[in-house]
Design a protein around this motif. Structure first.
Motif, PDB file in Angstrom:
ATOM      1  N   THR A  24      -3.653  -2.578  -2.756  1.00  0.00           N
ATOM      2  CA  THR A  24      -4.190  -3.724  -3.478  1.00  0.00           C
ATOM      3  C   THR A  24      -3.686  -4.973  -2.775  1.00  0.00           C
ATOM      4  O   THR A  24      -2.469  -5.170  -2.658  1.00  0.00           O
ATOM      5  N   ARG A  52     -14.029   4.974   3.782  1.00  0.00           N
ATOM      6  CA  ARG A  52     -13.347   3.844   3.150  1.00  0.00           C
ATOM      7  C   ARG A  52     -14.146   3.377   1.939  1.00  0.00           C
ATOM      8  O   ARG A  52     -15.376   3.329   1.985  1.00  0.00           O
ATOM      9  N   SER A  53     -13.425   3.017   0.890  1.00  0.00           N
ATOM     10  CA  SER A  53     -14.010   2.394  -0.299  1.00  0.00           C
ATOM     11  C   SER A  53     -13.274   1.090  -0.532  1.00  0.00           C
ATOM     12  O   SER A  53     -12.036   1.083  -0.564  1.00  0.00           O
ATOM     13  N   HIS A 109      -7.826  12.014   0.641  1.00  0.00           N
ATOM     14  CA  HIS A 109      -7.153  10.730   0.435  1.00  0.00           C
ATOM     15  C   HIS A 109      -5.996  10.569   1.416  1.00  0.00           C
ATOM     16  O   HIS A 109      -5.219  11.494   1.638  1.00  0.00           O
ATOM     17  N   HIS A 110      -5.871   9.364   1.984  1.00  0.00           N
ATOM     18  CA  HIS A 110      -4.762   9.050   2.883  1.00  0.00           C
ATOM     19  C   HIS A 110      -4.056   7.748   2.480  1.00  0.00           C
ATOM     20  O   HIS A 110      -2.836   7.714   2.408  1.00  0.00           O
ATOM     21  N   GLY A 164       0.827  -1.197   0.000  1.00  0.00           N
ATOM     22  CA  GLY A 164       0.000   0.000   0.000  1.00  0.00           C
ATOM     23  C   GLY A 164       0.861   1.247   0.000  1.00  0.00           C
ATOM     24  O   GLY A 164       2.087   1.179   0.178  1.00  0.00           O
ATOM     25  N   ARG A 202      -9.978   7.596   3.286  1.00  0.00           N
ATOM     26  CA  ARG A 202      -9.962   9.058   3.393  1.00  0.00           C
ATOM     27  C   ARG A 202      -9.976   9.420   4.870  1.00  0.00           C
ATOM     28  O   ARG A 202     -10.595   8.719   5.669  1.00  0.00           O
ATOM     29  N   ASP A 220      -9.123  -4.085  -3.546  1.00  0.00           N
ATOM     30  CA  ASP A 220      -8.569  -2.743  -3.714  1.00  0.00           C
ATOM     31  C   ASP A 220      -9.302  -1.849  -2.727  1.00  0.00           C
ATOM     32  O   ASP A 220     -10.527  -1.942  -2.603  1.00  0.00           O
ATOM     33  N   TYR A 221      -8.560  -0.983  -2.031  1.00  0.00           N
ATOM     34  CA  TYR A 221      -9.246  -0.072  -1.126  1.00  0.00           C
ATOM     35  C   TYR A 221      -8.551   1.279  -1.097  1.00  0.00           C
ATOM     36  O   TYR A 221      -7.372   1.404  -1.415  1.00  0.00           O
ATOM     37  N   THR A 222      -9.328   2.274  -0.713  1.00  0.00           N
ATOM     38  CA  THR A 222      -8.804   3.602  -0.396  1.00  0.00           C
ATOM     39  C   THR A 222      -9.390   4.016   0.946  1.00  0.00           C
ATOM     40  O   THR A 222     -10.482   3.586   1.320  1.00  0.00           O
ATOM     41  N   ALA A 265      -4.053   3.872   0.038  1.00  0.00           N
ATOM     42  CA  ALA A 265      -4.571   3.022  -1.031  1.00  0.00           C
ATOM     43  C   ALA A 265      -3.735   1.757  -1.062  1.00  0.00           C
ATOM     44  O   ALA A 265      -2.510   1.808  -0.866  1.00  0.00           O
TER      45      ALA A 265
END
Length: 168
Positions: A161, A132-133, A156-157, A28, A146, A142-144, A159
């Motif tokens: 895979t 969170r996504s 954004h903080h 990440g 915030r 996959d995630y991001t 990301a």
């Protein structure tokens, strides 16, 4: 946290979350206006106990594996087919409750979370919001993430895979 028992049936309320079960690992990247950008290695494990929630355990290490960086532990609930609740505790003195939607289509799970409550100890940094996504497709997450913290707006903080570990 108690690990899942293989002989325990998955609770029907969380059946749509079954693709999450297992251990996921991968790299990440993080950034935020108040810190230097960084890379990390992450491991997330989703388990179950036969109850209407998944257990969640997350650990990160520096990209070279030399030192631990962060950890989270908690639960993922699915009280309605299209609604999720993520309840987490962080060792930094933060607790997080996020709620959001679940969509399942074309073999993918998509989860979108926004914080509804952030608790913090008297010594924790001022985190005021998280989001969170997550997208799960086959053996990949996959995630991001915030974050709004220390006077900065939600942005954004992180990301990453992650891939399912077939041996775990």
């Amino acid at each position: 946290m108690v690990e899942p028992q293989p002989s325990v049936a998955l609770h029907p309320d969380i059946a749509p979350l079954a693709p999450l079960l297992g251990t996921w690992r991968g790299p990440g990247h993080g950034e935020y206006p108040t810190i230097q950008p960084f890379d990390y290695l992450e491991e997330i494990t989703f388990g179950h106990l036969g109850r209407p929630f998944l257990t969640y355990r997350q650990r990160t290490r520096a990209a070279d594996g030399s030192r631990p960086m962060h950890a989270e532990t908690g639960y993922l609930r699915c009280p309605r087919p299209d609604h999720l609740e993520l309840i987490l505790a962080h060792p930094t003195g933060i607790t997080e409750i996020c709620e959001g939607g679940l969509t399942v289509a074309d073999g993918e799970l998509r989860m979108e979370f926004d914080s509804t409550s952030i608790g913090r100890s008297s010594t924790a940094k001022a985190v005021t919001a998280l989001g969170r996504s997550l997208r799960v497709c086959g053996d990949t997450i996959d995630y991001t993430l915030r974050m709004a913290a220390v006077g900065e707006p939600l942005q954004h903080h992180l990301a990453a895979t992650l891939r399912r570990d077939p041996s775990a």
